[in-house]
Motif scaffolding. Structure first.
Motif, PDB file in Angstrom:
ATOM      1  N   GLY A  70       0.812  -1.219   0.000  1.00 36.14           N
ATOM      2  CA  GLY A  70       0.000   0.000   0.000  1.00 36.14           C
ATOM      3  C   GLY A  70       0.842   1.265   0.000  1.00 36.14           C
ATOM      4  N   PRO A  71       1.817   1.385   0.912  1.00 41.07           N
ATOM      5  CA  PRO A  71       2.678   2.569   0.876  1.00 41.07           C
ATOM      6  C   PRO A  71       3.411   2.744  -0.448  1.00 41.07           C
ATOM      7  CG  PRO A  71       2.869   1.462   2.981  1.00 41.07           C
ATOM      8  CD  PRO A  71       2.049   0.566   2.109  1.00 41.07           C
ATOM      9  N   ALA A  72       3.829   1.637  -1.062  1.00 42.82           N
ATOM     10  CA  ALA A  72       4.516   1.741  -2.352  1.00 42.82           C
ATOM     11  C   ALA A  72       3.586   2.294  -3.423  1.00 42.82           C
ATOM     12  CB  ALA A  72       5.058   0.373  -2.773  1.00 42.82           C
ATOM     13  N   VAL A  73       2.345   1.814  -3.448  1.00 47.65           N
ATOM     14  CA  VAL A  73       1.375   2.329  -4.417  1.00 47.65           C
ATOM     15  C   VAL A  73       1.137   3.820  -4.190  1.00 47.65           C
ATOM     16  CG1 VAL A  73      -1.044   2.220  -5.152  1.00 47.65           C
ATOM     17  CG2 VAL A  73       0.265   0.107  -4.832  1.00 47.65           C
ATOM     18  N   TRP A  74       0.991   4.214  -2.931  1.00 42.95           N
ATOM     19  CA  TRP A  74       0.788   5.630  -2.613  1.00 42.95           C
ATOM     20  C   TRP A  74       1.943   6.491  -3.140  1.00 42.95           C
ATOM     21  CZ3 TRP A  74       3.371   8.109   1.893  1.00 42.95           C
ATOM     22  CH2 TRP A  74       3.053   9.474   1.989  1.00 42.95           C
ATOM     23  N   LEU A  75       3.176   6.076  -2.862  1.00 43.75           N
ATOM     24  CA  LEU A  75       4.321   6.867  -3.296  1.00 43.75           C
ATOM     25  C   LEU A  75       4.514   6.832  -4.808  1.00 43.75           C
ATOM     26  CD1 LEU A  75       6.934   6.107  -0.488  1.00 43.75           C
ATOM     27  CD2 LEU A  75       5.644   8.234  -0.858  1.00 43.75           C
ATOM     28  N   ALA A  76       3.964   5.828  -5.472  1.00 40.85           N
ATOM     29  CA  ALA A  76       4.054   5.738  -6.930  1.00 40.85           C
ATOM     30  C   ALA A  76       2.941   6.501  -7.630  1.00 40.85           C
ATOM     31  CB  ALA A  76       4.010   4.271  -7.361  1.00 40.85           C
ATOM     32  N   SER A  77       1.950   6.937  -6.882  1.00 39.42           N
ATOM     33  CA  SER A  77       0.731   7.489  -7.473  1.00 39.42           C
ATOM     34  C   SER A  77       0.668   9.012  -7.389  1.00 39.42           C
ATOM     35  CB  SER A  77      -0.495   6.914  -6.739  1.00 39.42           C
ATOM     36  OG  SER A  77      -0.623   7.533  -5.463  1.00 39.42           O
ATOM     37  N   ASP A  78      -0.387   9.571  -8.005  1.00 39.04           N
ATOM     38  CA  ASP A  78      -0.617  11.013  -7.934  1.00 39.04           C
ATOM     39  C   ASP A  78      -0.951  11.461  -6.512  1.00 39.04           C
ATOM     40  OD1 ASP A  78      -0.236  11.055 -10.664  1.00 39.04           O
ATOM     41  OD2 ASP A  78      -2.376  11.156 -11.154  1.00 39.04           O
ATOM     42  N   GLY A  79      -1.313  10.509  -5.659  1.00 39.53           N
ATOM     43  CA  GLY A  79      -1.659  10.852  -4.282  1.00 39.53           C
ATOM     44  C   GLY A  79      -0.493  11.361  -3.464  1.00 39.53           C
ATOM     45  N   SER A  80       0.729  11.228  -3.984  1.00 42.74           N
ATOM     46  CA  SER A  80       1.914  11.684  -3.245  1.00 42.74           C
ATOM     47  C   SER A  80       2.668  12.773  -3.997  1.00 42.74           C
ATOM     48  CB  SER A  80       2.850  10.501  -2.975  1.00 42.74           C
ATOM     49  OG  SER A  80       3.296   9.918  -4.188  1.00 42.74           O
ATOM     50  N   ASP A  81       1.977  13.530  -4.826  1.00 42.29           N
ATOM     51  CA  ASP A  81       2.659  14.486  -5.701  1.00 42.29           C
ATOM     52  C   ASP A  81       3.381  15.616  -4.967  1.00 42.29           C
ATOM     53  OD1 ASP A  81       2.169  13.164  -8.032  1.00 42.29           O
ATOM     54  OD2 ASP A  81       0.605  14.519  -8.770  1.00 42.29           O
ATOM     55  N   TYR A  82       3.028  15.871  -3.694  1.00 44.63           N
ATOM     56  CA  TYR A  82       3.736  16.931  -2.950  1.00 44.63           C
ATOM     57  C   TYR A  82       4.557  16.335  -1.810  1.00 44.63           C
ATOM     58  CZ  TYR A  82       4.547  21.768  -1.488  1.00 44.63           C
ATOM     59  OH  TYR A  82       5.133  22.982  -1.179  1.00 44.63           O
ATOM     60  N   VAL A  83       4.826  15.048  -1.905  1.00 50.86           N
ATOM     61  CA  VAL A  83       5.677  14.365  -0.927  1.00 50.86           C
ATOM     62  C   VAL A  83       7.041  14.173  -1.574  1.00 50.86           C
ATOM     63  CG1 VAL A  83       5.965  12.318   0.523  1.00 50.86           C
ATOM     64  CG2 VAL A  83       3.654  13.167   0.005  1.00 50.86           C
ATOM     65  N   ASN A  84       8.081  14.682  -0.954  1.00 52.03           N
ATOM     66  CA  ASN A  84       9.394  14.621  -1.582  1.00 52.03           C
ATOM     67  C   ASN A  84      10.494  14.576  -0.531  1.00 52.03           C
ATOM     68  OD1 ASN A  84      10.912  14.486  -3.989  1.00 52.03           O
ATOM     69  ND2 ASN A  84       9.670  16.104  -4.912  1.00 52.03           N
ATOM     70  N   GLY A  85      11.438  13.663  -0.725  1.00 53.70           N
ATOM     71  CA  GLY A  85      12.593  13.570   0.148  1.00 53.70           C
ATOM     72  C   GLY A  85      12.337  12.919   1.486  1.00 53.70           C
ATOM     73  N   GLN A  86      11.214  12.208   1.614  1.00 52.93           N
ATOM     74  CA  GLN A  86      10.831  11.641   2.899  1.00 52.93           C
ATOM     75  C   GLN A  86      11.196  10.164   3.020  1.00 52.93           C
ATOM     76  OE1 GLN A  86       9.605  13.855   5.242  1.00 52.93           O
ATOM     77  NE2 GLN A  86      10.167  15.223   3.549  1.00 52.93           N
ATOM     78  N   VAL A  87      11.418   9.739   4.256  1.00 62.53           N
ATOM     79  CA  VAL A  87      11.588   8.323   4.569  1.00 62.53           C
ATOM     80  C   VAL A  87      10.373   7.890   5.383  1.00 62.53           C
ATOM     81  CG1 VAL A  87      12.996   6.571   5.696  1.00 62.53           C
ATOM     82  CG2 VAL A  87      14.097   8.529   4.593  1.00 62.53           C
TER      83      VAL A  87
END
Length: 257
Positions: A229-246
């Motif tokens: 699930g987290p991988a899909v989120w980070l691969a999707s448009d749902g994470s477009d303003y998420v950057n540089g995070q662990v």
């Protein structure tokens, strides 16, 4: 609305080290979300077996495989260029390839140190760099680097692994600093103790297993499926303003003492 936000239909995802284990599960999650996946490994026979199993579920047109050594800069460049030309534009990259080596620091050889660092950290630089060249030309792309709780923590006998995963955190930040302005989102997933082939001996160790279960607020080992699930989120448009995070996926291990 929500389903469209996480829909990966038509997007090509390259997942390194995906013939088994965590990489395979992440590839499955991306394919379930609609992505066309390009599987990777160094064992061509095992990789082809995995590709065939994926094709039975998703169809030959949505499953591809490329056997290449992620630590070989020339092979990486050739493989990425081939995928771009013959499969299509890589929209998602998951840098998952990794190995473990358990030995006290004072007994650790330079060759074993270099082997772990090359596979776990340098490969993410090499594959990330080649894929980013194409992503930046198009102004979009997602890179997901696989870190670990050892990104923040340490324990005896796994120094090169710990150092490599700490490096993944700052490589993710460095990629963000240079590529975010070009439309890319680069983040990392940091799994906790996940029950896989790599950790089976630890699970079988009654004392260590009890320590992990007791040390983790969720009171269980993670499974590879917890990472999908987290991988899909980070691969999707749902994470477009998420950057540089662990993003730590560890059952709470890193937030307690």
């Amino acid at each position: 609305m929500a389903s469209a936000l996480f829909d990966l239909t038509g997007r090509i995802a390259l997942i390194t080290g995906s013939s088994r284990g965590i990489g395979r599960v992440i590839a499955t999650a991306l394919a379930d979300a609609g992505a066309t996946v390009v599987l990777n490994g160094v064992d061509a026979e095992r990789l082809e077996t995995t590709r065939g199993e994926f094709a039975e579920t998703y169809g030959d047109d949505r499953v591809h495989a490329r056997a290449f050594d992620v630590t070989d800069a020339t092979a990486v460049a050739a493989a990425v260029n081939d995928i771009e030309a013959s499969v299509g534009a890589i929209r998602i990259l998951v840098n998952n390839a990794g190995i473990q080596h358990r030995e006290p620091l004072l007994e650790l050889s330079l060759d074993d140190w270099n082997r772990v660092m090359s596979t776990n950290l340098t490969s993410a630089f090499l594959v990330g760099r080649e894929v980013a060249r194409h992503m930046l030309e198009r102004g979009q792309g997602k890179i997901i680097n696989i870190a670990s709780v050892q990104t923040d923590l340490a324990r005896p006998t796994i120094a090169p692994y710990t150092a490599s995963k700490g490096g993944i955190r700052n490589l993710t930040r460095a990629m963000t600093a240079e590529w975010a302005s070009g439309g890319l989102q680069i983040n990392a997933i940091a799994p906790g103790y996940i029950h896989t082939e790599m950790t089976q001996k630890l699970v079988d160790d009654e004392e260590f297993n009890s320590w992990i279960v007791g040390r983790t607020p969720a009171h269980r080992w993670g499974t590879p499926f917890d990472l999908g699930g987290p991988a899909v989120w980070l691969a999707s448009d749902g994470s477009d303003y998420v950057n540089g995070q662990v993003v730590f996926i560890d059952g709470g291990m890193t937030v307690v003492v």
